[in-house]
Design an enzyme around this catalytic site. Structure first.
Site, PDB file in Angstrom:
ATOM      1  N   ASP A  81      -7.443   9.876 -13.772  1.00  0.00           N
ATOM      2  CA  ASP A  81      -8.861  10.202 -13.911  1.00  0.00           C
ATOM      3  C   ASP A  81      -9.575   9.832 -12.619  1.00  0.00           C
ATOM      4  OD1 ASP A  81     -11.105  11.087 -15.681  1.00  0.00           O
ATOM      5  OD2 ASP A  81     -11.857   9.088 -15.196  1.00  0.00           O
TER       6      ASP A  81
ATOM      7  N   HIS B 134     -18.606   5.477 -17.778  1.00  0.00           N
ATOM      8  CA  HIS B 134     -17.322   6.075 -17.425  1.00  0.00           C
ATOM      9  C   HIS B 134     -16.688   5.265 -16.295  1.00  0.00           C
ATOM     10  CE1 HIS B 134     -17.855  10.368 -19.161  1.00  0.00           C
ATOM     11  NE2 HIS B 134     -18.573   9.503 -19.839  1.00  0.00           N
TER      12      HIS B 134
END
Length: 240
Positions: free
Chosen positions: A7, A152
């Protein structure tokens, strides 16, 4: 099989606006098992994050100012992912940014360094068409604790995605065992399990369960105007 769950966080949504990668998180799976051999990198993008992106990841320009630039971490990063199968949620977004960073350094695109890229978002859409398939939605669906995800973060999101990916692909697990030794003349390291001799137990319904089942059938039959198919089958069997 070596797989990497990957990610990234970026300064914004569009490469064409000059946005850059600011964080990379990678989690290693070996034969579908977490190894703990993870990679986490913060990167100085040499620019500010867009306001919307900053609200998502919270990584300020000040925090990133003393972090290495992408050119300084590229060798470690590529060595880590080399020849692995990489799983990314919404892979087109992350690979677009990775390709851009590599292009700026005159390097080959990201896919040239790995054996393949799997988009877990595409897998989720196949299994759950018409439903929300964000990382948070999939965590809820599979009962994965994402309570610590207030912002995030690339490594946290990769760790959550590892659990999601394993849950998404449970049906792909093979009835094959690795022996480490191939069959003579084949070079294969796999042997097939013979399941023909396994006797599965038969669990019969109790009297109470049969009564409850019959009552539910009556309710369904009444709601359909007594047109349920099982009544017709029952009559055909009795008269046939």
């Amino acid at each position: 099989m070596r797989q990497i769950i990957l990610d990234t966080e970026t300064t914004g949504l569009e490469v064409s606006d000059g946005n850059r990668i600011i964080e990379i998180g990678c989690v290693e799976l070996l034969n579908r098992q977490l190894t703990g051999n993870n990679l986490h990198l913060y990167i100085n993008p040499e620019r500010d994050s867009e306001e919307g992106a900053l609200r998502v990841h919270g990584l300020t320009t000040e925090f990133l100012s003393d972090k290495p630039k992408f050119a300084q971490i590229v060798e470690d990063f590529l060595a880590y992912v080399q020849d692995a199968e990489v799983i990314i949620h919404n892979a087109a977004f992350d690979t677009r940014f990775l390709d851009h960073e590599l292009q700026l350094l005159g390097r080959e695109p990201f896919r040239a360094h790995v054996t393949g890229v799997i988009d877990s978002l595409a897998l989720a859409k196949e299994q759950f068409p018409g439903k929300r398939n964000s990382l948070d939605a999939l965590c809820d669906r599979f009962g994965i604790d994402n309570s610590s995800r207030t912002l995030h973060g690339a490594l946290l999101d990769a760790e959550l995605l590892a659990d999601v990916y394993i849950s998404l692909t449970r049906g792909q697990e093979s009835l094959m065992m690795e022996t480490g030794q191939g069959d003579e003349g084949t070079g294969s390291g796999m042997v097939q399990i013979d399941l023909s001799g396994i006797q599965l137990p038969v669990l019969r319904a109790s009297a109470h369960e049969l009564e409850a089942h019959a009552a539910m059938l009556q309710v369904i039959d009444k709601a359909s105007g007594e047109k349920t198919i099982w009544k017709k089958i029952s009559i055909d069997l009795q008269t046939g």
